[in-house]
Structure formats: structure tokens, C-alpha cells
Write a protein that holds these residues in place. Structure first.
Motif, PDB file in Angstrom:
ATOM      1  N   GLU A  15      62.542  61.639  59.145  1.00 35.57           N
ATOM      2  CA  GLU A  15      61.793  60.954  60.195  1.00 35.57           C
ATOM      3  C   GLU A  15      60.281  61.075  60.015  1.00 35.57           C
ATOM      4  OE1 GLU A  15      62.526  59.081  62.891  1.00 35.57           O
ATOM      5  OE2 GLU A  15      64.651  58.977  62.376  1.00 35.57           O
ATOM      6  N   MET A  16      59.848  61.854  59.027  1.00 34.18           N
ATOM      7  CA  MET A  16      58.411  62.015  58.785  1.00 34.18           C
ATOM      8  C   MET A  16      57.760  60.673  58.431  1.00 34.18           C
ATOM      9  SD  MET A  16      57.616  65.425  56.582  1.00 34.18           S
ATOM     10  CE  MET A  16      57.952  67.067  57.185  1.00 34.18           C
ATOM     11  N   ILE A  17      56.563  60.479  58.934  1.00 33.14           N
ATOM     12  CA  ILE A  17      55.770  59.296  58.577  1.00 33.14           C
ATOM     13  C   ILE A  17      55.070  59.554  57.246  1.00 33.14           C
ATOM     14  CG2 ILE A  17      53.869  57.798  59.300  1.00 33.14           C
ATOM     15  CD1 ILE A  17      54.563  58.766  62.215  1.00 33.14           C
ATOM     16  N   PHE A  18      54.469  60.729  57.105  1.00 30.71           N
ATOM     17  CA  PHE A  18      53.803  61.153  55.867  1.00 30.71           C
ATOM     18  C   PHE A  18      54.540  62.392  55.361  1.00 30.71           C
ATOM     19  CE2 PHE A  18      50.619  59.325  58.745  1.00 30.71           C
ATOM     20  CZ  PHE A  18      50.235  58.214  58.005  1.00 30.71           C
ATOM     21  N   ASN A  19      55.175  62.285  54.196  1.00 28.21           N
ATOM     22  CA  ASN A  19      55.947  63.409  53.695  1.00 28.21           C
ATOM     23  C   ASN A  19      55.039  64.441  53.021  1.00 28.21           C
ATOM     24  OD1 ASN A  19      55.369  62.327  51.170  1.00 28.21           O
ATOM     25  ND2 ASN A  19      57.463  61.678  50.749  1.00 28.21           N
ATOM     26  N   VAL A  20      55.633  65.479  52.484  1.00 28.71           N
ATOM     27  CA  VAL A  20      54.842  66.579  51.932  1.00 28.71           C
ATOM     28  C   VAL A  20      53.899  66.116  50.816  1.00 28.71           C
ATOM     29  CG1 VAL A  20      54.942  68.803  50.721  1.00 28.71           C
ATOM     30  CG2 VAL A  20      56.499  68.354  52.634  1.00 28.71           C
ATOM     31  N   PRO A  21      54.343  65.336  49.823  1.00 24.13           N
ATOM     32  CA  PRO A  21      53.395  64.855  48.814  1.00 24.13           C
ATOM     33  C   PRO A  21      52.268  64.011  49.411  1.00 24.13           C
ATOM     34  CG  PRO A  21      55.629  64.626  48.009  1.00 24.13           C
ATOM     35  CD  PRO A  21      55.744  64.992  49.459  1.00 24.13           C
ATOM     36  N   ASN A  22      52.591  63.155  50.394  1.00 26.57           N
ATOM     37  CA  ASN A  22      51.549  62.360  51.061  1.00 26.57           C
ATOM     38  C   ASN A  22      50.488  63.274  51.660  1.00 26.57           C
ATOM     39  OD1 ASN A  22      53.994  60.100  52.563  1.00 26.57           O
ATOM     40  ND2 ASN A  22      53.044  59.983  50.552  1.00 26.57           N
ATOM     41  N   LEU A  23      50.947  64.302  52.367  1.00 27.68           N
ATOM     42  CA  LEU A  23      50.034  65.191  53.088  1.00 27.68           C
ATOM     43  C   LEU A  23      49.147  65.990  52.137  1.00 27.68           C
ATOM     44  CD1 LEU A  23      52.482  66.502  55.828  1.00 27.68           C
ATOM     45  CD2 LEU A  23      50.659  64.814  56.119  1.00 27.68           C
ATOM     46  N   ILE A  24      49.737  66.491  51.048  1.00 23.16           N
ATOM     47  CA  ILE A  24      48.941  67.264  50.087  1.00 23.16           C
ATOM     48  C   ILE A  24      47.902  66.375  49.412  1.00 23.16           C
ATOM     49  CG2 ILE A  24      49.051  68.522  47.894  1.00 23.16           C
ATOM     50  CD1 ILE A  24      51.755  69.641  48.849  1.00 23.16           C
ATOM     51  N   ALA A  25      48.305  65.177  49.027  1.00 25.19           N
ATOM     52  CA  ALA A  25      47.360  64.249  48.392  1.00 25.19           C
ATOM     53  C   ALA A  25      46.229  63.897  49.348  1.00 25.19           C
ATOM     54  CB  ALA A  25      48.091  62.995  47.935  1.00 25.19           C
ATOM     55  N   TYR A  26      46.579  63.606  50.602  1.00 24.92           N
ATOM     56  CA  TYR A  26      45.559  63.222  51.585  1.00 24.92           C
ATOM     57  C   TYR A  26      44.621  64.389  51.889  1.00 24.92           C
ATOM     58  CZ  TYR A  26      43.463  61.586  55.943  1.00 24.92           C
ATOM     59  OH  TYR A  26      42.565  61.214  56.923  1.00 24.92           O
ATOM     60  N   ALA A  27      45.191  65.553  52.192  1.00 26.55           N
ATOM     61  CA  ALA A  27      44.351  66.700  52.546  1.00 26.55           C
ATOM     62  C   ALA A  27      43.453  67.112  51.387  1.00 26.55           C
ATOM     63  CB  ALA A  27      45.232  67.872  52.981  1.00 26.55           C
ATOM     64  N   SER A  28      43.996  67.117  50.171  1.00 23.43           N
ATOM     65  CA  SER A  28      43.214  67.559  49.013  1.00 23.43           C
ATOM     66  C   SER A  28      42.137  66.553  48.619  1.00 23.43           C
ATOM     67  CB  SER A  28      44.127  67.856  47.822  1.00 23.43           C
ATOM     68  OG  SER A  28      44.682  66.667  47.287  1.00 23.43           O
ATOM     69  N   SER A  29      42.231  65.338  49.135  1.00 20.12           N
ATOM     70  CA  SER A  29      41.155  64.365  48.902  1.00 20.12           C
ATOM     71  C   SER A  29      39.942  64.658  49.794  1.00 20.12           C
ATOM     72  CB  SER A  29      41.654  62.944  49.159  1.00 20.12           C
ATOM     73  OG  SER A  29      41.820  62.697  50.551  1.00 20.12           O
ATOM     74  N   ILE A  30      40.149  65.468  50.833  1.00 20.82           N
ATOM     75  CA  ILE A  30      39.090  65.786  51.788  1.00 20.82           C
ATOM     76  C   ILE A  30      38.511  67.174  51.543  1.00 20.82           C
ATOM     77  CG2 ILE A  30      38.549  66.013  54.252  1.00 20.82           C
ATOM     78  CD1 ILE A  30      40.996  64.174  54.766  1.00 20.82           C
ATOM     79  N   PHE A  31      39.393  68.153  51.330  1.00 23.42           N
ATOM     80  CA  PHE A  31      38.950  69.527  51.084  1.00 23.42           C
ATOM     81  C   PHE A  31      39.898  70.189  50.090  1.00 23.42           C
ATOM     82  CE2 PHE A  31      40.899  69.163  55.350  1.00 23.42           C
ATOM     83  CZ  PHE A  31      42.140  69.703  55.076  1.00 23.42           C
TER      84      PHE A  31
END
Length: 319
Positions: A256-272
Motif C-alpha cells: 500500500e506504500m505510495i513511495f517504496n524503500v528505494p523511492n525514499l532512499i533515492a529522494y532523501a539522498s538527493s537532498i541530504f
């Protein structure tokens, strides 16, 4: 497999050179199904690995005594290799002789994700976010199974069952396809929340930010183990649930996740930059207390159990 692993273990020694060779030769399949933890024994902290339900093996304190430091100083692969070596050594300690700690105790970041389950967005009447909704807790929030005092500043404590990804190595501008390479493993969390400190849509508190409602002391209980990622066959299809006094309140699945674990790591690591030992609470599904009509919150004496299949559970009594 076991004879091959035993041969590799015999070749491994405490010295860094031989351990480095062990890291290179030990296959991921040989390291599967490990559960890494932290514990206290005779007032000293150690890293351990589960042998079975009643025993653990202790990593050498000369290697490291906490997971974050081990990852920072030695790296993910060497930590896994040392854990595998200890698991195969035959030495073990009875769980009754130790006090288990949270599996990560002083991460640089306790990163959280809001509104990340479709069923949760639906129950609270909010649209699906176009990008991950990030906020944070602090290391002082981290605890594990046991009693949690109810802070005097809130009367509306809520539960949130969440899968947690533990970062194993430094990550910056990571591609989604490579993201799981940066994950050491997974644990379970209850993202405890003080709903009255959020306010309402009409009258939000703290400018509508989540921090004060989420970052109270002991508001991030974790299960005891970090389950290495090898053990999780499909992180996008894991049942998870919450019960309060034995009554099921949340019952969903990570699909049911909208953003899965790879999505979240890629997104977060693009910021910090994500650092070794950082943890990411990946969001909660439907069934939270404030989503009910009327809302339902934790009372003194209530026992809340968060469980994630194949990962672990955390059980807390609120007092």
C-alpha cells in the motif's frame, strides 16, 4: 553451503587483513537470515547476532560495541562478516543473561515519512502526495519494548506501525535501482504521535509541522533486531499490524506504500547525505486512532503491539 561457510570462518581472524578477505569471499546467500542486535551484559554494551530464540552470539568488543560505530568505522560488509563469523563460532549466550537494547541507539538521522500509504491517506481524507512528506524525530525518541511514560503535555497518544530501513553505508544522490545496496536491514517501529500537538486543519499547532507531535522522548520504540535485507524476499509485500490490548487496530501491507524503500532512499539522498546507521520510518497504513469516528487514543495501562511479518515486533505499555 554450511561446509563452505565453515571453511571461510576458519580462514577469518580478528586481524583486519583476514577479515577483509572474509568479507570479499563470503557470499550474500551465506550471510542470509541474520538478525543483528545490541545488548547490555554486566553493565557493558555489545553487538550481538541471534543464534536461536533463546541464545545470541557476541561480537568482539574490539571490533565495536554499537552498530552505528561499527558501520562508520568498518563498513556494512565487514559488520556482516563479523556477525557471520560469530554466528558460526559455536559460542553463545542465553538471552536471560542479557538486557536487549534498541538495535540502533544513536543514529545521525531518524527520518520519518508521512502520508505514505494509500489506505491511510484515504482514511484521513487527504490526497496522495506528489512527493515524499519527510519529517524527523531525534535519537532521544528511540527506545524498545517496555513501559513508556505518557508525557504530561499530551492527552491524545496514537499508534503508527512502520517498517524501518536501516542505512548501512553513506548514501548521496543514489539511484532507485541501486538504493537497496545501501540498506543493512529492517526493523519495526511504532511512530508514536501526540495528535493534540498537531492541532487541527482549522487550527494547526507549531505552524502545521509534525515535529513537536512526533519527537517526544520514547516516541520511537524499535523492535530488538535488525533483520538483514537478505531475509526479506519482497520488501514491497510485507504484512504489518498493530493491536491495542489484543484488539487489532491496523492490518495492512507494504504494497500500500505510495513511495517504496528505494523511492525514499533515492529522494532523501538527493537532498541530504544519509549516513551509516541512519533509520528511515517508512510511513503507516490505515487504522490509526485519530482516523476513527470518534477518534480513539491510548489510555494509561494500554498495551500496544506493532508487528511486521518476518521482521519483528515491539510491545509497549503506556503509563
Amino acid at each position: 553451503m554450511m561446509s563452505s561457510l565453515s571453511h571461510l570462518v576458519k580462514q577469518a581472524a580478528v586481524g583486519s587483513v583476514r577479515l577483509e578477505l572474509f568479507c570479499r569471499n563470503l557470499s550474500s546467500s551465506a550471510r542470509s537470515s541474520m538478525r543483528i542486535l545490541q545488548f547490555m551484559q554486566s553493565e557493558e554494551r555489545f553487538i550481538g547476532v541471534r543464534v536461536d530464540k533463546e541464545h545470541i552470539a557476541k561480537l568482539s568488543p574490539s571490533f565495536s560495541t554499537d552498530v552505528c560505530t561499527a558501520l562508520a568505522n568498518h563498513g556494512q560488509e565487514r559488520l556482516l562478516a563479523e556477525a557471520a563469523r560469530c554466528l558460526q563460532s559455536g559460542d553463545k549466550i542465553e538471552l536471560s543473561q542479557v538486557t536487549l537494547l534498541p538495535p540502533v541507539t544513536n543514529p545521525d538521522k531518524v527520518l520519518c515519512v508521512g502520508l505514505n500509504y494509500r489506505d491511510h491517506c484515504k482514511e484521513v481524507g487527504l490526497p496522495l502526495p506528489a512527493e515524499p512528506v519527510l519529517f524527523s524525530k531525534f535519537s532521544s525518541c528511540i527506545t524498545t519494548s517496555g513501559d513508556i511514560p505518557i508525557p504530561s503535555v499530551t492527552k491524545c497518544i496514537d499508534w503508527e506501525c512502520e517498517l524501518v530501513a536501516v542505512i548501512g553505508k553513506k548514501a548521496k544522490n543514489v539511484k532507485e535501482a541501486d538504493a537497496l545496496d545501501y540498506v543493512l536491514g529492517y526493523t519495526a517501529a511504532n511512530d508514536v504521535s501526540a495528535r493534540d500537538m498537531l492541532g487541527s486543519k482549522e487550527q494547526p499547532r507549531n505552524g502545521g509541522q509534525f515535529l513537536t507531535a512526533k519527537a517526544l522522548d520514547n516516541f520511537c520504540p524499535l523492535s530488538f533486531d535488525i533483520v538483514t535485507k537478505d531475509e526479506i524476499l519482497d520488501v514491497d509485500n510485507i504484512p504489518l499490524s498493530t493491536s491495542v490490548n489484543g484488539e487489532v487496530r491496523q492490518n495492512s501491507n507494504t504494497k500500500e506504500m505510495i513511495f517504496n524503500v528505494p523511492n525514499l532512499i533515492a529522494y532523501a539522498s538527493s537532498i541530504f547525505t544519509l549516513l551509516p546507521g541512519d533509520i528511515i520510518l517508512t510511513g503507516t497504513p490505515s487504522g490509526v486512532g485519530f482516523g476513527r469516528k470518534p477518534p480513539l487514543f491510548v489510555k494509561s495501562g494500554d498495551v500496544v503491539e506493532v508487528a511486521i511479518e518476518g521482521v519483528g515486533k515491539v510491545v509497549n505499555r503506556f503509563l
